[in-house]
Structure formats: C-alpha cells, structure tokens
Design an enzyme around this catalytic site. Structure first.
Site, PDB file in Angstrom:
ATOM      1  N   ASP A  17       0.690  -1.102   0.005  1.00  0.00           N
ATOM      2  CA  ASP A  17      -0.081   0.101   0.119  1.00  0.00           C
ATOM      3  C   ASP A  17       0.881   1.520   0.119  1.00  0.00           C
ATOM      4  OD1 ASP A  17      -2.237   1.583   0.019  1.00  0.00           O
ATOM      5  OD2 ASP A  17      -2.531   1.461   2.170  1.00  0.00           O
ATOM      6  N   ASN A  65     -10.626  -2.526  -5.508  1.00  0.00           N
ATOM      7  CA  ASN A  65      -9.832  -1.430  -6.182  1.00  0.00           C
ATOM      8  C   ASN A  65     -10.584  -1.462  -7.569  1.00  0.00           C
ATOM      9  OD1 ASN A  65      -6.719  -2.546  -5.217  1.00  0.00           O
ATOM     10  ND2 ASN A  65      -7.928  -0.960  -4.534  1.00  0.00           N
TER      11      ASN A  65
HETATM   12  C1  FPP Z   1      -1.970   0.129  -3.174  1.00  0.00           C
HETATM   13  O1  FPP Z   1      -1.417   1.653  -3.193  1.00  0.00           O
HETATM   14  C2  FPP Z   1      -1.325  -0.174  -4.278  1.00  0.00           C
HETATM   15  C3  FPP Z   1      -2.056  -0.780  -5.236  1.00  0.00           C
HETATM   16  C4  FPP Z   1      -3.810  -0.867  -5.366  1.00  0.00           C
HETATM   17  C5  FPP Z   1      -1.583  -1.561  -6.593  1.00  0.00           C
HETATM   18  C6  FPP Z   1      -0.436  -2.274  -6.199  1.00  0.00           C
HETATM   19  C7  FPP Z   1       0.425  -2.549  -7.428  1.00  0.00           C
HETATM   20  C8  FPP Z   1       1.404  -2.515  -7.657  1.00  0.00           C
HETATM   21  C9  FPP Z   1       2.638  -2.529  -6.320  1.00  0.00           C
HETATM   22  C10 FPP Z   1       2.439  -2.507  -8.952  1.00  0.00           C
HETATM   23  C11 FPP Z   1       1.477  -3.445  -9.820  1.00  0.00           C
HETATM   24  C12 FPP Z   1       1.782  -4.914  -9.303  1.00  0.00           C
HETATM   25  C13 FPP Z   1       1.714  -5.960 -10.434  1.00  0.00           C
HETATM   26  C14 FPP Z   1       1.882  -7.342  -9.916  1.00  0.00           C
HETATM   27  C15 FPP Z   1       1.116  -5.703 -11.591  1.00  0.00           C
HETATM   28  P1  FPP Z   1      -2.660   2.676  -3.339  1.00  0.00           P
HETATM   29  O2  FPP Z   1      -2.700   3.079  -4.883  1.00  0.00           O
HETATM   30  O3  FPP Z   1      -3.744   2.339  -2.661  1.00  0.00           O
HETATM   31  O4  FPP Z   1      -1.724   3.922  -2.574  1.00  0.00           O
HETATM   32  P2  FPP Z   1      -2.568   5.226  -1.760  1.00  0.00           P
HETATM   33  O5  FPP Z   1      -3.212   4.537  -0.614  1.00  0.00           O
HETATM   34  O6  FPP Z   1      -1.355   5.826  -1.531  1.00  0.00           O
HETATM   35  O7  FPP Z   1      -3.432   5.791  -2.637  1.00  0.00           O
END
Ligand code: FPP
Length: 228
Positions: A17, A65
């Site tokens: 996250d 998501n």
């Molecule tokens: C959470 O950060 C992360 C995600 C929803 C996506 C995780 C994806 C990756 C690490 C890269 C892609 C991975 C693959 C395997 C293709 P957030 O966007 O919720 O961050 P925030 O809470 O700061 O908004």
C-alpha cells in the site's frame, strides 16, 4: 553468505500500500507510483527468496480496487501485462512457480492465457511459489468456498481446501506498508493466526532493510496459537 532464519517461516504475504501517496508526495501522477511500486517487487521478492521463504503472496489488486477510475485500472492491468511478459525467464531460471488467486475474469484473454502458461512453469518442483492476489477479496474467497460445500460436517482442513489458497499454507507473517493498520479484506480465513506487521513506509520506499526489520520482529514474536 547463506541466509538462514532461526525460526521456520514458510509464507510471507505483503499488502503493498502507498503507491498513490508516494506519487502525490512527489507531485507525480498516481500511475508513476504504481510503476515504482512494481519496480520494488523484484528486490523484495529476491530478499525473501534469499531467506528461503517458500511461499510469497503479493496483494496487487483488491476487488474493491475496481472502484478506482477507469484509467488507473487500465494502467494497473498494463503493468500486470508487462510484468508477465518479463517474468517468464526469471521464474524459470530461479525455479519459481507463479500463480494467481482472485477473480481473473475481467482480464483480457491474452493476459489470462499468459497467466495459465506461466503457472505451468516449475509447477511441481518449484523451490519458491510466488502468488499474486489480483481482483481478490477475502470475503468472496470464503463465500465461494461455502457455495461449494456438500458436506454436513465439514472440518477446518476440508474448508481450507475449498479456498483459493488450497495447497498454500496460511501466511506466517502479513506485512502491510503505507501506514494503514488494517487487512482490507485480505485472506480473512487464512490470517487467523498470522503475525501482522505494519510499516509506515509507503510501498515504493519499502526496502530490503525494512523487510529485514519485519522478519526480525517476527522472529521475536512468541506464537502459541491460544495455548500457553
Ligand atoms: C496500493 O497503493 C497499491 C495498489 C492498489 C496496487 C499495487 C500494485 C503494484 C505494487 C504494482 C503493480 C503490480 C503488479 C503485480 C502488476 P494505493 O494506490 O492504494 O496507494 P495510496 O493508498 O497511497 O493511494
């Protein structure tokens, strides 16, 4: 030097996250945060493999998501596709088997076929299993299992075999980055006795030293599963 942990740990799961906030802090588009987050996967997975942790699960996309803007979802799917295109050689050379948990029906056929092919690599003799949770929901995992039950006296073991994580041991340690103290619908059944570790670091900044801090902390925990 050969890395040996003093206590058995066979499954580490990570809730990655903080990509969006990482980008925001740098005045960048959220997509840049996800790209940086993807780049961070290799060194962290490598370190876990060096510690001989057999099962590694990464929570990459939750069912919730799907409520994100179309462009962000599209970008995450394209990152997934690129990752899959680059991963085959690495998994093969390193004797890793890659599998997915979650509902992949929304993904284009070209991606699901690639996932199926990758899943065949080292299927039966992998030294490490990398599991990507994609469009995964712990509640859906449980509900789908319930709908498969045709046994009046089901045991915990039999129930676990109906989950998406069949044949994968429960996580010993769940690490969540990004300074949020919750599981967000991740492995609700499987986490019953997992040790939880929350890092204030945003996922793109979470490095191998932070991972080693989490593993050290795990080593100090006394796990008695409710007994004394
Ligand atoms: C959470 O950060 C992360 C995600 C929803 C996506 C995780 C994806 C990756 C690490 C890269 C892609 C991975 C693959 C395997 C293709 P957030 O966007 O919720 O961050 P925030 O809470 O700061 O908004």
């Amino acid at each position: 030097m050969d890395k040996v942990l003093p206590k058995n740990i066979s499954h580490v799961a990570i809730i990655m996250d903080g990509n969006g906030r990482w980008a925001k802090n740098k005045n960048l588009d959220r997509s840049k945060g996800h790209k940086k987050g993807l780049d961070n996967i290799i060194p962290i997975v490598q370190e876990l493999i060096d510690w001989k942790i057999k099962h590694i699960t990464l929570f990459a996309f939750s069912t919730e998501n799907n409520n994100r803007p179309y462009d962000e979802k599209k970008h995450l799917i394209s990152l997934l596709e690129n990752a899959l295109n680059n991963i085959a050689k690495k998994t093969d050379e390193n004797n890793i088997n890659l599998s997915f948990i979650g509902n992949l029906k929304h993904l284009p056929k070209k991606i699901t076929s690639k996932i199926e092919k990758l899943n065949e690599i080292n299927k039966n003799d992998a030294s490490n299993k990398l599991i990507i949770a994609w469009n995964y929901s712990g509640r859906t995992d449980i509900l789908e299992a319930i709908n498969k039950i045709n046994d009046k006296n089901i045991t915990e073991e039999k129930f676990a075999d109906l989950l998406m994580t069949k044949n994968i041991p429960d996580p010993d340690l769940i690490i969540r980055t990004g300074n949020q103290i919750r599981l967000s619908n991740f492995m609700l059944w499987q986490s019953a006795y997992s040790e939880l570790y929350f890092s204030t670091k945003l996922w793109p900044d979470f490095n191998t030293k932070d991972l080693n801090d989490a593993l050290n902390q795990f080593m100090k925990r006394k796990r008695n599963y409710g007994a004394v």
